[in-house]
Design a protein around this motif. Structure first.
Motif, PDB file in Angstrom:
ATOM      1  N   VAL A 120      32.449  46.803  48.297  1.00 27.43           N
ATOM      2  CA  VAL A 120      31.683  46.490  47.082  1.00 27.43           C
ATOM      3  C   VAL A 120      32.620  46.348  45.886  1.00 27.43           C
ATOM      4  O   VAL A 120      32.457  45.450  45.048  1.00 27.43           O
ATOM      5  N   GLN A 121      33.611  47.234  45.807  1.00 26.57           N
ATOM      6  CA  GLN A 121      34.536  47.203  44.678  1.00 26.57           C
ATOM      7  C   GLN A 121      35.418  45.957  44.675  1.00 26.57           C
ATOM      8  O   GLN A 121      36.002  45.619  43.640  1.00 26.57           O
ATOM      9  N   LEU A 122      35.517  45.278  45.803  1.00 27.53           N
ATOM     10  CA  LEU A 122      36.293  44.036  45.831  1.00 27.53           C
ATOM     11  C   LEU A 122      35.700  42.988  44.896  1.00 27.53           C
ATOM     12  O   LEU A 122      36.414  42.099  44.421  1.00 27.53           O
ATOM     13  N   HIS A 123      34.397  43.110  44.622  1.00 30.74           N
ATOM     14  CA  HIS A 123      33.757  42.180  43.690  1.00 30.74           C
ATOM     15  C   HIS A 123      34.157  42.468  42.247  1.00 30.74           C
ATOM     16  O   HIS A 123      33.897  41.648  41.364  1.00 30.74           O
ATOM     17  N   GLU A 124      34.752  43.637  41.996  1.00 33.25           N
ATOM     18  CA  GLU A 124      35.101  44.032  40.629  1.00 33.25           C
ATOM     19  C   GLU A 124      36.604  44.207  40.464  1.00 33.25           C
ATOM     20  O   GLU A 124      37.059  44.971  39.614  1.00 33.25           O
ATOM     21  N   MET A 125      37.362  43.508  41.279  1.00 32.53           N
ATOM     22  CA  MET A 125      38.818  43.626  41.201  1.00 32.53           C
ATOM     23  C   MET A 125      39.362  43.152  39.855  1.00 32.53           C
ATOM     24  O   MET A 125      40.425  43.593  39.412  1.00 32.53           O
ATOM     25  N   HIS A 126      38.629  42.265  39.194  1.00 35.53           N
ATOM     26  CA  HIS A 126      39.112  41.726  37.924  1.00 35.53           C
ATOM     27  C   HIS A 126      38.943  42.709  36.774  1.00 35.53           C
ATOM     28  O   HIS A 126      39.538  42.528  35.703  1.00 35.53           O
ATOM     29  N   THR A 285      43.769  54.787  38.548  1.00 28.93           N
ATOM     30  CA  THR A 285      44.691  54.046  39.405  1.00 28.93           C
ATOM     31  C   THR A 285      44.216  52.608  39.558  1.00 28.93           C
ATOM     32  O   THR A 285      43.023  52.366  39.775  1.00 28.93           O
ATOM     33  N   PRO A 286      45.096  51.633  39.440  1.00 29.99           N
ATOM     34  CA  PRO A 286      44.688  50.230  39.614  1.00 29.99           C
ATOM     35  C   PRO A 286      44.030  50.008  40.976  1.00 29.99           C
ATOM     36  O   PRO A 286      44.481  50.538  41.996  1.00 29.99           O
ATOM     37  N   LYS A 287      42.969  49.232  40.989  1.00 27.89           N
ATOM     38  CA  LYS A 287      42.218  49.027  42.228  1.00 27.89           C
ATOM     39  C   LYS A 287      43.038  48.394  43.347  1.00 27.89           C
ATOM     40  O   LYS A 287      42.838  48.745  44.512  1.00 27.89           O
TER      41      LYS A 287
END
Length: 400
Positions: A120-126, A285-287
């Protein structure tokens, strides 16, 4: 996401410790009474309690009873894979030896909660990581005082659920969260978006369930959860027999356990508060670095359960399934609840039918002839009715 990690961790640490002390107090004072009540439970009562837990997931699924029941049913189906506990016949194994041992719900939990969240967090990498404010670690007294009543109620839930064999802290936390969603009218934030109430309730209940699980273990010789099952095994190795005579023959052992839990709770408060600044830095920490690390630790945790590579594959598979569920508005908590309660529901139903000698009429009649069963049945019925649209409209008209 709001940069309040320090305050959130500080408050939940204090409330978790508070719940732990409530549980220890119940263990020290009310253990005989709670154990007597649990001793009166018949298999049909455990069956209804398991069904009750499954039905409660409606409100855990965004208020959708249908989605909650569906997710819970998926969990029950997953939990039934393996050998039949009574006949040792394989179920849903499809001829695979790997499946005869069943599916580890811990590996599934890591997949549903850990891997699915990574996807799910891959959608918010930006999005950039929010800098966390950890200046105010120790929560102010007015904030602690505000949430003490909720923590006291959910700690009570944790003690009771923890004292039920096979329940444990996971179910206690889910039921406490459900209680908070039902009873808190004006949360600090919407539930699921950082509400303090959504942190206080499960944390206090989860910690209160630990001493609660000791109650049936010490007085009945029945493990309250997987951890106390291991402790019972260790006690047998040392020649100790948990059960009704334990507190009579070796009372010092009982009080040693109470003291050990008290000491552990004190250490939780000290290390929890002093280590908050380190814990809060994790979310900064950076994603691109954090997500692979979470995935790696999840794989290590899944493998370490049984030293079985198949658990890692299950973890990844359930992670994908959990991701799809989340994308379509389903919560994964009910699935885990179904996996945990499914075996209890299965064995309790069959034991109840055996005690009724296979007579369906006698089996159904015992639900209303037994006062304890009738009370649980009434609570179960109310849970079903309270989650219908008709009841919500009725409550809306009443409050208006």
């Amino acid at each position: 996401k709001r940069g309040e990690a320090g305050a959130a961790i500080g408050l939940t640490t204090v409330m978790s410790v508070f719940g732990g002390f409530i549980g220890i107090l119940a263990l020290a004072i009310a253990a005989p009474a709670v154990a007597t009540l649990a001793l009166k439970f018949a298999p049909r009562d455990y069956l209804m309690l398991a069904i009750w837990g499954i039905l409660l997931v409606g409100s855990l699924s965004g208020g959708s009873l249908a989605k909650g029941i569906f997710a819970g049913a998926v969990g029950v189906l997953i939990g039934s894979v393996g050998l039949d506990p009574m006949t040792a016949e394989p179920r849903f194994t499809f001829g695979s030896l790997q499946l005869t041992a069943g599916i580890s719900y811990v590996a599934a939990m890591i997949g549903f909660f850990g891997v699915a969240e990574v996807l799910v967090q891959l959608h918010e990498m930006h999005l950039k990581a929010v800098k966390q404010n950890v200046d105010k670690i120790i929560p102010p007294w007015h904030l602690v005082k505000k949430y003490l009543p909720l923590a006291a109620r959910t700690s009570g839930i944790g003690v009771v659920v923890g004292a039920l064999p096979g329940a444990g802290g996971d179910i206690a936390a889910l039921m406490a969260y459900d209680h908070a969603k039902r009873t808190v009218k004006n949360p600090s934030s919407p539930f699921g978006e950082g509400a303090y109430e959504g942190l206080v309730a499960p944390e206090s209940a989860n910690n209160a369930a630990v001493p609660g699980a000791y109650i049936p273990m010490m007085t009945l010789g029945i493990p309250g959860d997987a951890v106390t099952a291991v402790i019972i095994g260790a006690m047998y190795i040392h020649g100790l027999k948990p059960g009704p005579m334990l507190m009579i023959e070796t009372p010092h052992l009982f009080w040693f356990q109470v003291g050990a839990l008290t000491l552990a709770n004190c250490f939780l408060l000290v290390f929890g508060l002093t280590g908050i600044k380190i814990f809060a830095k994790i979310v900064e920490t950076p994603k691109p670095l954090l997500l692979p690390l979470i995935l790696m630790l999840s794989a290590v945790g899944a493998y370490a359960i049984n030293n079985n590579p198949a658990d890692v594959y299950w973890m990844l598979g359930f992670g994908v399934v959990g991701y799809v569920f989340k994308m379509y508005g389903f919560q994964v908590g009910p699935i885990i609840l179904g996996m945990i309660l499914g075996p209890l529901m299965d064995s309790s139903y069959r034991q109840a039918m055996i005690s009724a000698e296979g007579n369906v009429g006698q089996f159904a009649g015992e639900f209303v002839t037994s006062p304890l069963s009738a009370i649980i049945l009434a609570a179960l019925t109310f849970t079903i009715v309270s989650q219908t649209a008709w009841w919500q409209r009725l409550r809306g008209r009443t409050s208006a």
